[in-house]
Design an enzyme around this catalytic site. Structure first.
Site, PDB file in Angstrom:
ATOM      1  N   LYS A 109      11.258  91.468 107.001  1.00  0.00           N
ATOM      2  CA  LYS A 109      10.514  90.841 107.159  1.00  0.00           C
ATOM      3  C   LYS A 109       8.789  91.150 107.653  1.00  0.00           C
ATOM      4  O   LYS A 109       9.423  92.214 108.252  1.00  0.00           O
ATOM      5  CB  LYS A 109      11.238  89.677 108.056  1.00  0.00           C
TER       6      LYS A 109
ATOM      7  N   GLU B  46      17.338  86.665  93.413  1.00  0.00           N
ATOM      8  CA  GLU B  46      16.503  86.629  93.749  1.00  0.00           C
ATOM      9  C   GLU B  46      15.531  88.480  93.214  1.00  0.00           C
ATOM     10  O   GLU B  46      14.490  88.460  93.494  1.00  0.00           O
ATOM     11  CB  GLU B  46      16.887  87.533  94.958  1.00  0.00           C
TER      12      GLU B  46
ATOM     13  N   HIS C  33      15.763  90.245 105.208  1.00  0.00           N
ATOM     14  CA  HIS C  33      16.359  88.783 104.241  1.00  0.00           C
ATOM     15  C   HIS C  33      17.233  90.094 103.338  1.00  0.00           C
ATOM     16  O   HIS C  33      16.781  91.017 103.326  1.00  0.00           O
ATOM     17  CB  HIS C  33      15.372  88.603 103.256  1.00  0.00           C
TER      18      HIS C  33
ATOM     19  N   ARG D 124      25.593  92.665 103.777  1.00  0.00           N
ATOM     20  CA  ARG D 124      24.936  91.916 104.694  1.00  0.00           C
ATOM     21  C   ARG D 124      25.793  91.885 105.635  1.00  0.00           C
ATOM     22  O   ARG D 124      25.475  91.846 106.966  1.00  0.00           O
ATOM     23  CB  ARG D 124      26.508  90.529 104.015  1.00  0.00           C
TER      24      ARG D 124
ATOM     25  N   ASN E 299      14.291  87.568 112.420  1.00  0.00           N
ATOM     26  CA  ASN E 299      15.309  88.644 111.938  1.00  0.00           C
ATOM     27  C   ASN E 299      15.280  89.817 111.726  1.00  0.00           C
ATOM     28  O   ASN E 299      15.959  90.340 110.972  1.00  0.00           O
ATOM     29  CB  ASN E 299      16.730  87.551 111.372  1.00  0.00           C
TER      30      ASN E 299
ATOM     31  N   TYR F 192      13.229  80.849  98.399  1.00  0.00           N
ATOM     32  CA  TYR F 192      14.211  80.367  99.323  1.00  0.00           C
ATOM     33  C   TYR F 192      14.907  79.435  98.829  1.00  0.00           C
ATOM     34  O   TYR F 192      16.485  78.361  98.607  1.00  0.00           O
ATOM     35  CB  TYR F 192      14.017  79.996 100.725  1.00  0.00           C
TER      36      TYR F 192
ATOM     37  N   ARG G  32      20.059  92.681 112.976  1.00  0.00           N
ATOM     38  CA  ARG G  32      19.685  91.692 113.650  1.00  0.00           C
ATOM     39  C   ARG G  32      20.323  92.331 114.817  1.00  0.00           C
ATOM     40  O   ARG G  32      19.774  91.215 115.783  1.00  0.00           O
ATOM     41  CB  ARG G  32      20.482  90.423 112.713  1.00  0.00           C
TER      42      ARG G  32
HETATM   43  P1  ADP Z   1      19.890  84.370 106.154  1.00  0.00           P
HETATM   44  O1  ADP Z   1      18.614  84.811 106.233  1.00  0.00           O
HETATM   45  O2  ADP Z   1      21.198  84.967 107.001  1.00  0.00           O
HETATM   46  O3  ADP Z   1      20.648  84.510 104.875  1.00  0.00           O
HETATM   47  P2  ADP Z   1      19.731  81.527 105.562  1.00  0.00           P
HETATM   48  O4  ADP Z   1      19.244  81.770 103.672  1.00  0.00           O
HETATM   49  O5  ADP Z   1      20.568  80.473 106.309  1.00  0.00           O
HETATM   50  O6  ADP Z   1      20.472  82.825 106.339  1.00  0.00           O
HETATM   51  O7  ADP Z   1      17.821  81.094 106.091  1.00  0.00           O
HETATM   52  C1  ADP Z   1      16.960  81.956 105.312  1.00  0.00           C
HETATM   53  C2  ADP Z   1      15.933  82.304 106.791  1.00  0.00           C
HETATM   54  O8  ADP Z   1      15.047  80.920 107.582  1.00  0.00           O
HETATM   55  C3  ADP Z   1      16.792  83.582 107.916  1.00  0.00           C
HETATM   56  O9  ADP Z   1      16.921  83.729 107.645  1.00  0.00           O
HETATM   57  C4  ADP Z   1      15.683  82.607 109.691  1.00  0.00           C
HETATM   58  O10 ADP Z   1      14.558  83.500 109.307  1.00  0.00           O
HETATM   59  C5  ADP Z   1      14.945  81.068 108.946  1.00  0.00           C
HETATM   60  N1  ADP Z   1      16.037  80.380 109.549  1.00  0.00           N
HETATM   61  C6  ADP Z   1      17.509  79.711 109.644  1.00  0.00           C
HETATM   62  N2  ADP Z   1      17.970  78.269 109.682  1.00  0.00           N
HETATM   63  C7  ADP Z   1      16.923  78.063 111.312  1.00  0.00           C
HETATM   64  C8  ADP Z   1      16.634  77.703 112.210  1.00  0.00           C
HETATM   65  N3  ADP Z   1      17.734  76.870 112.173  1.00  0.00           N
HETATM   66  N4  ADP Z   1      15.500  77.779 112.545  1.00  0.00           N
HETATM   67  C9  ADP Z   1      14.606  78.312 112.457  1.00  0.00           C
HETATM   68  N5  ADP Z   1      14.560  79.057 111.151  1.00  0.00           N
HETATM   69  C10 ADP Z   1      15.588  79.266 110.479  1.00  0.00           C
HETATM   70 MG    MG Z   2      20.145  82.959 102.852  1.00  0.00          MG
END
Ligand code: ADP
Ligand code: MG
Length: 202
Positions: free
Chosen positions: A15, A171, A160, A120, A157, A55, A137
């Site tokens: 990112k 994706e 992705h 992951r 973080n 997303y 992370r």
């Molecule tokens: P991951 O990236 O671990 O698969 P998610 O798919 O749940 O996580 O969320 C996508 C991205 O959205 C996260 O990596 C993070 O950057 C952001 N995100 C998720 N939840 C939150 C939140 N509560 N507040 C702010 N940003 C969030």
């Molecule tokens: Mg995700």
């Protein structure tokens, strides 16, 4: 024909914060050293549309992400910003569009046995505050849901990574044309996957 385990693929994005923190090389080396093979790679500035589509490829993502956030607040004894998962996710998605288009990102496809789960595991949990030490992370960033939500922005973080093989297929097709993905053999593949490790002694 059923695909061999070693043909599993997953999508990773470094990112904008990861690129700005000069972590591209570190991230690549972590996936590389476990034995995964890089089969696609590009540096791009995504559009907001591409980020939103990315997303929402999984129709469950809005609900699941909202629920995950609410649970994380409650686990820490905190009050979530809303009890409605979809309301929580609407804000998250708005933040994500701003975050993911704020600079260049590196989009990659990694291939190998259990690619999705292995990536992951190496990447760590979504929230850097609670992700394990030793993960990307956990080791390189210190953000939290609470801090991000208070400022109305995304959790930063660094990475992705696809959450399941189905998510990965969708994706990968979203970011890459078929001819941008390379099929090739690495010398180490024999040691990782062949039934017998022949040919070591002369
Ligand atoms: P991951 O990236 O671990 O698969 P998610 O798919 O749940 O996580 O969320 C996508 C991205 O959205 C996260 O990596 C993070 O950057 C952001 N995100 C998720 N939840 C939150 C939140 N509560 N507040 C702010 N940003 C969030
Ligand atoms: Mg995700």
């Amino acid at each position: 024909m059923k695909k061999h385990h070693k043909d599993e693929r997953t999508l990773v994005i470094v990112k904008p914060d990861g690129v700005q923190r000069s972590l591209i090389g570190e991230v690549i080396s972590r996936y590389e050293r476990v034995g995964l093979k890089l089969v696609g790679l590009k540096l791009v500035v995504p559009t907001e549309d591409r980020v939103e589509q990315h997303y929402t490829l999984d129709p469950q993502w809005r609900r699941v992400t909202g629920e995950k956030t609410i649970k994380s607040y409650k686990d820490k004894g905190l009050t979530p910003p809303s009890e409605d998962p979809l309301e929580v996710t609407a804000k998250i998605l708005k933040g994500l569009k701003k975050y993911m288009t704020s600079g260049p990102v590196v989009v990659m496809v990694w291939e190998g046995a259990h690619a999705v789960k292995i990536v992951r595991k190496i990447t760590g949990g979504t929230e850097p505050l609670t992700s394990d030490v030793g993960t990307i992370r956990g080791d390189f960033v210190l953000d939290s849901y609470q801090m991000a939500d208070a400022d109305g922005r995304s959790v930063r973080n660094v990475i992705h990574a696809s959450g399941s093989p189905e998510e990965a297929d969708a994706e990968i097709a979203h970011w890459f044309d078929k001819n941008e993905l390379l099929k090739y053999r690495l010398i180490q593949d024999g040691v990782l996957y062949d039934v017998n490790m022949d040919g070591i002694f002369e």
